[in-house]
Design an enzyme around this catalytic site. Sequence first.
Site, PDB file in Angstrom:
ATOM      1  N   SER A 147       0.798  -1.220   0.000  1.00 19.36           N
ATOM      2  CA  SER A 147       0.000   0.000   0.000  1.00 19.36           C
ATOM      3  C   SER A 147       0.831   1.270   0.000  1.00 19.36           C
ATOM      4  O   SER A 147       0.391   2.285  -0.521  1.00 19.36           O
ATOM      5  CB  SER A 147      -0.949  -0.023   1.198  1.00 19.36           C
ATOM      6  OG  SER A 147      -0.256  -0.272   2.398  1.00 19.36           O
ATOM      7  N   LYS A 171     -11.651   1.451  -1.726  1.00 15.65           N
ATOM      8  CA  LYS A 171     -10.588   2.135  -2.485  1.00 15.65           C
ATOM      9  C   LYS A 171     -11.068   2.346  -3.918  1.00 15.65           C
ATOM     10  O   LYS A 171     -11.873   3.237  -4.144  1.00 15.65           O
ATOM     11  CB  LYS A 171      -9.295   1.362  -2.321  1.00 15.65           C
ATOM     12  CG  LYS A 171      -8.824   1.555  -0.883  1.00 15.65           C
ATOM     13  CD  LYS A 171      -7.714   0.705  -0.409  1.00 15.65           C
ATOM     14  CE  LYS A 171      -7.423   1.098   1.044  1.00 15.65           C
ATOM     15  NZ  LYS A 171      -6.695   0.094   1.774  1.00 15.65           N
ATOM     16  N   HIS A 181      -5.339  -2.873  -2.919  1.00 13.01           N
ATOM     17  CA  HIS A 181      -4.931  -1.936  -3.976  1.00 13.01           C
ATOM     18  C   HIS A 181      -4.778  -2.652  -5.312  1.00 13.01           C
ATOM     19  O   HIS A 181      -4.185  -2.115  -6.247  1.00 13.01           O
ATOM     20  CB  HIS A 181      -3.618  -1.246  -3.605  1.00 13.01           C
ATOM     21  CG  HIS A 181      -3.718  -0.463  -2.335  1.00 13.01           C
ATOM     22  ND1 HIS A 181      -4.216   0.811  -2.283  1.00 13.01           N
ATOM     23  CD2 HIS A 181      -3.427  -0.804  -1.056  1.00 13.01           C
ATOM     24  CE1 HIS A 181      -4.208   1.238  -1.033  1.00 13.01           C
ATOM     25  NE2 HIS A 181      -3.741   0.272  -0.259  1.00 13.01           N
TER      26      HIS A 181
HETATM   27  C1  LIG Z   1      -6.619  -0.026   3.222  1.00 11.68           C
HETATM   28  C2  LIG Z   1      -6.135  -1.394   3.420  1.00 11.68           C
HETATM   29  C3  LIG Z   1      -6.807  -2.264   4.288  1.00 11.68           C
HETATM   30  C4  LIG Z   1      -7.921  -1.788   5.180  1.00 11.68           C
HETATM   31  O1  LIG Z   1      -9.096  -1.591   4.467  1.00 11.68           O
HETATM   32  P1  LIG Z   1     -10.235  -0.646   5.087  1.00 11.68           P
HETATM   33  O2  LIG Z   1     -11.440  -1.015   4.309  1.00 11.68           O
HETATM   34  O3  LIG Z   1      -9.781   0.754   4.865  1.00 11.68           O
HETATM   35  O4  LIG Z   1     -10.362  -0.980   6.538  1.00 11.68           O
HETATM   36  C5  LIG Z   1      -6.378  -3.567   4.347  1.00 11.68           C
HETATM   37  N1  LIG Z   1      -5.328  -3.993   3.629  1.00 11.68           N
HETATM   38  C6  LIG Z   1      -4.633  -3.178   2.812  1.00 11.68           C
HETATM   39  C7  LIG Z   1      -3.466  -3.710   2.044  1.00 11.68           C
HETATM   40  C8  LIG Z   1      -5.009  -1.849   2.696  1.00 11.68           C
HETATM   41  O5  LIG Z   1      -4.318  -1.027   1.929  1.00 11.68           O
END
Ligand SMILES: *Cc1c(COP(=O)(O)O)cnc(C)c1O
Length: 392
Positions: free
Chosen positions: A181, A240, A209
């Site tokens: 990330s 995302k 991602h």
């Molecule tokens: C953002 C993210 C999460 C968490 O997801 P949320 O829905 O924001 O709680 C988990 N794993 C990765 C790799 C992330 O980038």
Amino acid sequence: MGLLEGELAEALHELERRSLRRALRVVESAQDTTVVVEGRRLLMLSSNNYLGLATHPAVKEAARRALAEYGSGTGASRLVAGNLMPLTRLEQHLAAFKGVEAALVFGSGYLANIGVLGALAGPGDAVLSDELNHASLIDGCRLSRARVAVYRHRDMAHLRELLKDAGAARRRFIVTDAVFSMDGDAAPLAEIVELARAYRAAIILDEAHGVGVLGPGGRGLAAACGLAQEVDVHIGTLSKALGAYGAYVAGSSILRDYLVNRARSFIYSTGLPPAVAAAAEAALAVLEAEPALVERLHDNARYLRAGLEGLGFRIGPTESPILPVIVGEAEAALRLSRALLARGVYVTAIRPPTVPAGTARLRVTPIATHTRDQLDVAIAAFAEAAREVALI
Ligand SMILES: *Cc1c(COP(=O)(O)O)cnc(C)c1O
């Protein structure tokens, strides 16, 4: 000031001194290619709303309709009374999109990761985890009470060694971000699959991602590698590229049934609101109907990257639209971020402990719907800001 407050204030002061204190900024507009902060419109280069779907008309309309029909909340844990229709529809759509039997929606990616690891791994098991995995995977490993072995980032020789050491464990899990990330590089999935086969390990892949970003039609890293069938547990967020909130776990029907019975963050937490589920499903439909959005995201990332590298910025070895502009010290990253803000560009400084000490950075992420003009404005702002803080 009470005893506790005194200690907390001291800790905050210490963070401030080391340029590591964080604060919330109020965004006064929708999350789009631009946002309004303190009355000023800023170019947004720090969101994970990669495809701009958070404000897509079809997505908003689906949320409005679900709100009108189902109201605001699900009323209970899904097992108790809160399993509303839009969640089931979303799960069926996600399973079809991922090409697997079944999917289960969780309240967030954080909840999905602690739930999955806690349910699948336990004492007597071994979890092999990339050192740069997301904090929610790290917390899931801790909660599982399995033996956790951390391998150096993307280091397959190290992973092999640790797998050998874990030969006596009841089960072995390899857990990794698909796209890391804060760096944007990808897990070496083909090699992970080979090692998993050789050492009889299961693979848990977090495509937070990856979905909407990589692979055919944004189906993720595993699909991009032609290895979707080799991954035991696919995890992805709805928050995302899909612009909504929540997360899914996708895989076999048995996996889904097991998680319904054993994942504590699923069982003991209220179901996702129906309007959010409907928004996520509509976003999925937009992604399927307009795969060109993914191309536009990558075009924008290539353009922005070339512009920033042309200015002399060092960008980490990314394989995605996440462009990590590595600055080094937290204080320097903070100064660059502030100089950009003053020029109308919103890019947050990412500092330890989110990233290792000495690698503070600006994590720059374009959106598919940014125009070239907007990206040119951003590049010009980076040039000026860098001169101001004497960075390049
Ligand atoms: C953002 C993210 C999460 C968490 O997801 P949320 O829905 O924001 O709680 C988990 N794993 C990765 C790799 C992330 O980038």
